[in-house]
Design a protein around this motif. Structure first.
Motif, PDB file in Angstrom:
ATOM      1  N   LEU A 115      59.042  69.407 -66.355  1.00 11.69           N
ATOM      2  CA  LEU A 115      59.099  68.135 -65.634  1.00 11.69           C
ATOM      3  C   LEU A 115      60.358  68.041 -64.787  1.00 11.69           C
ATOM      4  O   LEU A 115      60.304  67.613 -63.628  1.00 11.69           O
ATOM      5  CB  LEU A 115      59.035  66.975 -66.621  1.00 11.69           C
ATOM      6  N   VAL A 116      61.486  68.470 -65.308  1.00 15.99           N
ATOM      7  CA  VAL A 116      62.740  68.460 -64.552  1.00 15.99           C
ATOM      8  C   VAL A 116      62.652  69.396 -63.359  1.00 15.99           C
ATOM      9  O   VAL A 116      63.072  69.057 -62.249  1.00 15.99           O
ATOM     10  CB  VAL A 116      63.925  68.822 -65.475  1.00 15.99           C
ATOM     11  N   ILE A 117      62.093  70.575 -63.540  1.00 14.38           N
ATOM     12  CA  ILE A 117      61.951  71.533 -62.433  1.00 14.38           C
ATOM     13  C   ILE A 117      61.012  70.982 -61.374  1.00 14.38           C
ATOM     14  O   ILE A 117      61.278  71.084 -60.171  1.00 14.38           O
ATOM     15  CB  ILE A 117      61.467  72.894 -62.969  1.00 14.38           C
ATOM     16  N   LEU A 118      59.927  70.375 -61.788  1.00 14.08           N
ATOM     17  CA  LEU A 118      58.968  69.794 -60.857  1.00 14.08           C
ATOM     18  C   LEU A 118      59.586  68.643 -60.068  1.00 14.08           C
ATOM     19  O   LEU A 118      59.394  68.535 -58.856  1.00 14.08           O
ATOM     20  CB  LEU A 118      57.742  69.331 -61.623  1.00 14.08           C
ATOM     21  N   LEU A 119      60.343  67.797 -60.743  1.00 17.56           N
ATOM     22  CA  LEU A 119      61.027  66.709 -60.053  1.00 17.56           C
ATOM     23  C   LEU A 119      62.104  67.227 -59.107  1.00 17.56           C
ATOM     24  O   LEU A 119      62.322  66.657 -58.033  1.00 17.56           O
ATOM     25  CB  LEU A 119      61.636  65.738 -61.063  1.00 17.56           C
ATOM     26  N   LEU A 120      62.775  68.307 -59.468  1.00 18.09           N
ATOM     27  CA  LEU A 120      63.768  68.916 -58.580  1.00 18.09           C
ATOM     28  C   LEU A 120      63.110  69.444 -57.313  1.00 18.09           C
ATOM     29  O   LEU A 120      63.614  69.236 -56.202  1.00 18.09           O
ATOM     30  CB  LEU A 120      64.511  70.041 -59.310  1.00 18.09           C
ATOM     31  N   ILE A 121      61.970  70.099 -57.458  1.00 17.34           N
ATOM     32  CA  ILE A 121      61.248  70.621 -56.297  1.00 17.34           C
ATOM     33  C   ILE A 121      60.800  69.478 -55.390  1.00 17.34           C
ATOM     34  O   ILE A 121      60.981  69.534 -54.165  1.00 17.34           O
ATOM     35  CB  ILE A 121      60.051  71.481 -56.746  1.00 17.34           C
ATOM     36  N   CYS A 122      60.251  68.427 -55.969  1.00 14.97           N
ATOM     37  CA  CYS A 122      59.779  67.294 -55.164  1.00 14.97           C
ATOM     38  C   CYS A 122      60.929  66.584 -54.476  1.00 14.97           C
ATOM     39  O   CYS A 122      60.826  66.206 -53.296  1.00 14.97           O
ATOM     40  CB  CYS A 122      59.006  66.314 -56.040  1.00 14.97           C
ATOM     41  N   THR A 123      62.047  66.403 -55.168  1.00 15.53           N
ATOM     42  CA  THR A 123      63.195  65.716 -54.581  1.00 15.53           C
ATOM     43  C   THR A 123      63.805  66.538 -53.457  1.00 15.53           C
ATOM     44  O   THR A 123      64.135  65.996 -52.392  1.00 15.53           O
ATOM     45  CB  THR A 123      64.253  65.439 -55.667  1.00 15.53           C
ATOM     46  N   CYS A 124      63.953  67.831 -53.664  1.00 10.16           N
ATOM     47  CA  CYS A 124      64.523  68.687 -52.613  1.00 10.16           C
ATOM     48  C   CYS A 124      63.622  68.737 -51.390  1.00 10.16           C
ATOM     49  O   CYS A 124      64.116  68.742 -50.256  1.00 10.16           O
ATOM     50  CB  CYS A 124      64.759  70.087 -53.152  1.00 10.16           C
ATOM     51  N   SER A 177      52.779  73.116 -51.520  1.00 11.12           N
ATOM     52  CA  SER A 177      52.612  71.684 -51.769  1.00 11.12           C
ATOM     53  C   SER A 177      51.299  71.329 -52.472  1.00 11.12           C
ATOM     54  O   SER A 177      51.306  70.429 -53.315  1.00 11.12           O
ATOM     55  CB  SER A 177      52.760  70.896 -50.477  1.00 11.12           C
ATOM     56  N   PRO A 178      50.151  71.981 -52.198  1.00 11.29           N
ATOM     57  CA  PRO A 178      48.954  71.615 -52.971  1.00 11.29           C
ATOM     58  C   PRO A 178      49.097  71.930 -54.459  1.00 11.29           C
ATOM     59  O   PRO A 178      48.682  71.140 -55.312  1.00 11.29           O
ATOM     60  CB  PRO A 178      47.837  72.458 -52.356  1.00 11.29           C
ATOM     61  N   TYR A 179      49.717  73.039 -54.773  1.00  8.80           N
ATOM     62  CA  TYR A 179      49.895  73.414 -56.168  1.00  8.80           C
ATOM     63  C   TYR A 179      50.935  72.529 -56.850  1.00  8.80           C
ATOM     64  O   TYR A 179      50.781  72.178 -58.024  1.00  8.80           O
ATOM     65  CB  TYR A 179      50.295  74.882 -56.285  1.00  8.80           C
ATOM     66  N   VAL A 180      51.978  72.173 -56.121  1.00  6.43           N
ATOM     67  CA  VAL A 180      52.996  71.286 -56.673  1.00  6.43           C
ATOM     68  C   VAL A 180      52.396  69.913 -56.954  1.00  6.43           C
ATOM     69  O   VAL A 180      52.664  69.307 -57.991  1.00  6.43           O
ATOM     70  CB  VAL A 180      54.216  71.191 -55.725  1.00  6.43           C
ATOM     71  N   SER A 181      51.566  69.417 -56.047  1.00 11.93           N
ATOM     72  CA  SER A 181      50.949  68.110 -56.272  1.00 11.93           C
ATOM     73  C   SER A 181      49.979  68.154 -57.448  1.00 11.93           C
ATOM     74  O   SER A 181      49.902  67.201 -58.227  1.00 11.93           O
ATOM     75  CB  SER A 181      50.246  67.620 -55.010  1.00 11.93           C
ATOM     76  N   LEU A 182      49.239  69.230 -57.609  1.00  8.14           N
ATOM     77  CA  LEU A 182      48.366  69.369 -58.780  1.00  8.14           C
ATOM     78  C   LEU A 182      49.178  69.414 -60.073  1.00  8.14           C
ATOM     79  O   LEU A 182      48.770  68.841 -61.087  1.00  8.14           O
ATOM     80  CB  LEU A 182      47.494  70.611 -58.654  1.00  8.14           C
ATOM     81  N   CYS A 183      50.313  70.092 -60.032  1.00  8.60           N
ATOM     82  CA  CYS A 183      51.181  70.125 -61.214  1.00  8.60           C
ATOM     83  C   CYS A 183      51.748  68.746 -61.515  1.00  8.60           C
ATOM     84  O   CYS A 183      51.889  68.375 -62.684  1.00  8.60           O
ATOM     85  CB  CYS A 183      52.317  71.121 -61.008  1.00  8.60           C
ATOM     86  N   CYS A 184      52.079  67.968 -60.472  1.00 10.98           N
ATOM     87  CA  CYS A 184      52.563  66.593 -60.688  1.00 10.98           C
ATOM     88  C   CYS A 184      51.495  65.739 -61.349  1.00 10.98           C
ATOM     89  O   CYS A 184      51.783  64.969 -62.274  1.00 10.98           O
ATOM     90  CB  CYS A 184      52.982  65.963 -59.359  1.00 10.98           C
ATOM     91  N   ILE A 185      50.264  65.864 -60.902  1.00  9.96           N
ATOM     92  CA  ILE A 185      49.166  65.098 -61.485  1.00  9.96           C
ATOM     93  C   ILE A 185      48.935  65.531 -62.938  1.00  9.96           C
ATOM     94  O   ILE A 185      48.779  64.692 -63.831  1.00  9.96           O
ATOM     95  CB  ILE A 185      47.892  65.255 -60.647  1.00  9.96           C
ATOM     96  N   ALA A 186      48.924  66.835 -63.175  1.00 12.50           N
ATOM     97  CA  ALA A 186      48.721  67.335 -64.536  1.00 12.50           C
ATOM     98  C   ALA A 186      49.847  66.884 -65.458  1.00 12.50           C
ATOM     99  O   ALA A 186      49.601  66.493 -66.617  1.00 12.50           O
ATOM    100  CB  ALA A 186      48.618  68.856 -64.527  1.00 12.50           C
ATOM    101  N   MET A 187      51.073  66.908 -64.968  1.00 11.40           N
ATOM    102  CA  MET A 187      52.204  66.489 -65.793  1.00 11.40           C
ATOM    103  C   MET A 187      52.138  64.986 -66.072  1.00 11.40           C
ATOM    104  O   MET A 187      52.445  64.542 -67.179  1.00 11.40           O
ATOM    105  CB  MET A 187      53.516  66.850 -65.105  1.00 11.40           C
ATOM    106  N   ALA A 188      51.713  64.214 -65.086  1.00  9.75           N
ATOM    107  CA  ALA A 188      51.584  62.765 -65.295  1.00  9.75           C
ATOM    108  C   ALA A 188      50.520  62.456 -66.344  1.00  9.75           C
ATOM    109  O   ALA A 188      50.699  61.568 -67.179  1.00  9.75           O
ATOM    110  CB  ALA A 188      51.241  62.082 -63.975  1.00  9.75           C
ATOM    111  N   VAL A 189      49.430  63.200 -66.312  1.00 13.42           N
ATOM    112  CA  VAL A 189      48.360  62.975 -67.290  1.00 13.42           C
ATOM    113  C   VAL A 189      48.831  63.351 -68.693  1.00 13.42           C
ATOM    114  O   VAL A 189      48.583  62.616 -69.655  1.00 13.42           O
ATOM    115  CB  VAL A 189      47.095  63.770 -66.892  1.00 13.42           C
ATOM    116  N   THR A 190      49.526  64.451 -68.817  1.00 17.16           N
ATOM    117  CA  THR A 190      49.985  64.867 -70.147  1.00 17.16           C
ATOM    118  C   THR A 190      51.044  63.918 -70.685  1.00 17.16           C
ATOM    119  O   THR A 190      51.054  63.639 -71.886  1.00 17.16           O
ATOM    120  CB  THR A 190      50.538  66.295 -70.132  1.00 17.16           C
TER     121      THR A 190
END
Length: 72
Positions: A12-21, A54-67
């Motif tokens: 989650l931290v890595i994903l948020l870092l990617i989105c923020t950057c 970006s499509p894969y990152v957005s899918l990971c964001c959705i999957a992480m939000a669901v979990t």
């Protein structure tokens, strides 16, 4: 428990870092473009990952939000 010892929190931290950057690079590209090397280059690389995958990152964001939603 810290994010270093919990795999889900670390991802989650890595994903948020990617989105923020990626967001910062979209608003102010000169800030990250002049720091491509060294320790600050990590943020430029995270922005590049967010732009190109970006499509894969957005899918990971959705999957992480669901979990996170179902685990709490």
């Amino acid at each position: 428990m810290t994010a270093l010892f919990n795999l889900q929190s670390l991802l989650l931290v890595i994903l948020l870092l990617i989105c923020t950057c990626t967001y910062v690079h979209d608003l102010f590209p000169a800030i990250l473009d002049r720091n491509k090397k060294g320790v600050m280059g990590i943020f430029w690389k995270c922005a590049r990952i967010g732009e190109r995958l970006s499509p894969y990152v957005s899918l990971c964001c959705i999957a992480m939000a669901v979990t996170v939603f179902f685990s709490s």
